[in-house]
Write an enzyme that holds these catalytic residues in place. Structure first.
Site, PDB file in Angstrom:
ATOM      1  N   CYS A   1       0.776  -1.247   0.000  1.00 17.36           N
ATOM      2  CA  CYS A   1       0.000   0.000   0.000  1.00 17.36           C
ATOM      3  C   CYS A   1       0.805   1.293   0.000  1.00 17.36           C
ATOM      4  CB  CYS A   1      -0.916   0.020   1.224  1.00 17.36           C
ATOM      5  SG  CYS A   1      -2.131  -1.293   1.257  1.00 17.36           S
TER       6      CYS A   1
ATOM      7  N   HIS B   1      -2.961   6.627   4.012  1.00 10.56           N
ATOM      8  CA  HIS B   1      -1.823   5.722   4.246  1.00 10.56           C
ATOM      9  C   HIS B   1      -0.468   6.293   3.835  1.00 10.56           C
ATOM     10  CE1 HIS B   1      -1.033   1.139   4.897  1.00 10.56           C
ATOM     11  NE2 HIS B   1      -0.442   1.917   5.792  1.00 10.56           N
TER      12      HIS B   1
END
Length: 493
Positions: A79, A140
Site C-alpha cells: 500500500c 496511508h
C-alpha cells in the site's frame, strides 16, 4: 433563388459567429479528474479482466465506453509505497516511502514517518490552475498532522488515515510491537479532525460513495480533482460490505465487496452524466496492487491475479500489474485496449499537461505524459526504457518492452520465483507472450539478459539497492513524539 441562397449563407455565417465563441469556451474548460484507487484488488477480480465469479456490470459499461490498459503497473506490491507514487509521480524509493526502520514497508498507526511535505503532489500541481481538490478514502501516507492530505494539496479530506485492518484490537494483540498498545480506534477524519472513533467497516464503501457524489455535485461548475482511494477489498481475509451487498455474490465476502465497489463506480459515472459534465471528466479506475490470494491459488476467496503470475505483496506481475480502465466520453476511444506499459507515476505529468499546469523542474519526476496512450494515438509506444520492480530497498527485476528480467540475488526476504537457496541465475520472461511467466528464456536470449542487467545497474545507481544508497534519492519526513489520532488529540489542533 439567389436571394434565398444569400439569406441562408448569411444565417450560417451569423450562426457560426454566435456558436464558435461558445464552442471555444467549452473547449477551454479544464478537464476534471477522478482517480478511483481500490485496495488489494487483483487483475482477474473484475469481469472486464476475466472474472467469472464477481459481477461488475458498471465496470463492464466503463470498459465498453472507455479503454482498458492491460499493462498498467503500480510501483510496489504493497500500500504505502504504491500510494506515494500515485501522489508524487515518482518511485517510492525516490521519495523515501519504500521502507523505514520503525514500520517496515507500510506505515502503521502513530508512525513518526510520512510523505515529505516538501514533495510536490498531483493535488498541488492542479491547485496551481485553480482546481478544487478532494480526497475521500484511505490515505496511508502518514497519520500525523504535517503529513495529512490537507497538508499535501487537498482542500478536503474525508476518510481513514491508514488501512482498515489497523484497528485498536489488532494493536492490542501486537502489544509493544509497533507501539500497538497505543493504536486508537480506527478513526474517520474530516480534514484534520477525527470525527468518529471506531468505524463500522461494512459501511465504508457506501459512506465514501455518498461523500464522493456530494463532492462532485458541489464542484460541478469548476475544475476538480477527486482522489478516491477505496478501502475495499482491503487487507482482511473477509472484506466488508453493506447490507445491500453482503452475502449476495457468488464469491463470499471478497465478491460482495467487489460488487459494491462496482456499484460505487456506477454511482459516480451516472452523477457525471446527470450533471452534464461527463464529457469534461477523465475517470481512471485501478488498484493499488494485486490481491494477496488464498493459500490455494486456484481459489478466488481472497482475490485472484490470474492469468498473471504471483501474489500481491511481491514483485510478481500479479502484484504490480493492475486492472485499469480509463473513461472520458468523446475523448478516450470507446471499447479499446492499450497493451503498452504505463504506470501510476504517469498520472501527475499527464494531468498537469491536460490542465495547463507545470510539472516540477527542480527534482526528478519518474512518470511520463501518456496522453497519446490514453487517447489511442496510432503507433504510440510505452515511454519507459526501463521499469523497476523493488521489494522495499531491494531491486529484484527490471522490464523493457516485453522483457522482464529477475536479477540474480544472493539473499532476499521474499521472492515470487526464487525459493531459499535459489537466485544465483537470472530469470527472463516475455510478459506479453508468456503472460503467466512460466518459461524462463534467459539461456535463449543472452543479449537481452545483458542489456537488462545494464539497466538494472543504472537503476541501482539512481534509486539504490540493498545496502547501497542511490544518488538521487530523497528522504521521507520524520517528526518527534507522534500522537494517536483520536477525538481528543485532533479536536484541539
Amino acid at each position: 433563388m439567389k436571394a434565398l441562397l444569400n439569406l441562408l449563407a448569411l444565417i450560417c455565417l451569423l450562426s457560426g459567429l454566435f456558436s464558435n465563441p461558445l464552442s471555444a469556451a467549452e473547449s477551454n474548460r479544464k478537464p476534471n479528474f477522478i482517480v478511483i484507487f481500490c485496495d488489494n484488488l487483483g487483475y482477474g477480480d473484475i469481469e472486464p479482466f476475466g472474472s467469472t465469479v464477481n459481477r461488475t456490470p458498471c465496470l463492464n459499461r466503463m470498459a465498453r465506453e472507455g479503454r482498458k490498459f492491460t499493462h498498467f503497473c503500480v510501483t510496489a506490491g504493497v500500500c504505502t509505497p504504491s500510494r506515494a507514487s500515485i501522489m508524487t509521480g515518482c518511485y517510492s524509493q525516490r521519495v523515501g516511502m519504500h521502507w523505514n526502520p520503525r514500520d517496515g514497508q507500510v506505515l502503521r498507526p502513530i508512525s513518526p514517518y510520512g510523505l515529505n511535505p516538501e514533495e510536490v503532489t498531483v493535488a498541488e500541481v492542479l491547485k496551481q490552475k485553480g482546481y478544487k481538490t478532494g480526497m475521500i478514502g484511505k490515505w496511508h501516507l502518514g497519520d500525523q498532522p504535517p503529513f495529512l492530505p490537507t497538508k499535501q494539496g487537498f482542500d478536503y479530506f474525508y476518510g481513514i488515515p491508514y488501512s482498515d485492518d489497523m484497528t485498536q484490537a489488532v494493536g492490542q494483540r501486537l502489544g509493544d510491537r509497533l507501539d500497538g498498545k497505543n493504536w486508537p480506534p480506527l478513526p474517520v477524519m474530516l480534514n484534520d479532525t477525527v470525527i468518529r472513533a471506531g468505524v463500522d467497516r461494512n459501511l465504508l464503501t457506501k459512506d465514501y460513495t455518498e461523500k464522493a457524489v456530494e463532492f462532485i455535485e458541489q464542484n460541478k461548475d469548476e475544475p476538480f480533482f477527486l482522489y478516491f482511494p477505496q478501502a475495499m477489498p482491503g487487507s482482511t481475509s473477509k472484506p466488508f460490505a453493506s447490507d445491500a451487498f453482503r452475502g449476495k455474490s457468488k464469491n463470499g465476502p471478497w465478491g460482495d465487496s467487489i460488487e459494491e465497489l462496482d456499484w460505487s463506480t456506477g454511482e459516480l459515472l451516472d452523477k457525471l452524466v446527470e450533471l452534464g459534465i461527463d464529457d469534461d471528466t477523465l475517470v481512471i479506475w485501478t488498484s493499488d496492487n494485486g490481491s494477496p490470494m488464498a493459500r490455494d491459488m486456484n481459489s478466488t476467496e481472497r482475490g485472484t491475479n490470474k492469468p498473471l503470475h504471483g501474489r500481491g505483496y511481491t514483485t510478481s506481475e500479479g502484484a504490480f500489474r493492475v486492472p485499469t480502465i480509463m473513461w472520458w466520453p468523446g475523448r478516450v476511444p470507446a471499447d479499446t485496449v492499450c497493451t503498452e506499459l504505463a504506470t501510476t507515476m504517469d498520472l501527475l505529468p499527464t494531468f498537469a499537461d491536460l490542465a495547463g499546469a507545470k510539472v516540477p523542474t527542480d527534482r526528478i519526476i519518474d512518470g511520463h505524459d501518456i496522453q497519446s496512450l490514453i487517447f489511442g494515438k496510432e503507433g504510440e509506444k510505452s515511454p519507459y526504457d526501463a521499469f523497476y520492480y523493488y521489494a522495499m530497498d531491494q531491486l529484484q527485476a527490471v522490464r523493457k518492452g516485453p522483457w522482464k528480467l529477475f536479477v540474480p540475488l544472493k539473499e532476499f526476504s521474499r521472492h515470487p520465483h526464487f525459493k531459499k537457496g535459489e537466485g544465483s541465475q537470472p530469470l527472463l520472461f516475455n510478459v506479453v507472450t508468456d503472460i503467466s511467466c512460466e518459461h524462463n528464456v534467459a539461456d535463449q536470449h543472452p543479449e537481452i539478459v545483458k542489456e537488462l542487467q545494464a539497466l538494472a545497474e543504472k537503476g541501482r545507481a539512481d534509486l539504490g539497492d540493498t545496502n547501497r544508497p542511490g544518488a538521487n534519492q530523497r528522504k521521507a519526513a520524520h517528526i518527534e513524539n507522534p500522537v494517536p489520532p483520536t477525538l481528543k488529540t485532533t479536536s484541539t489542533k
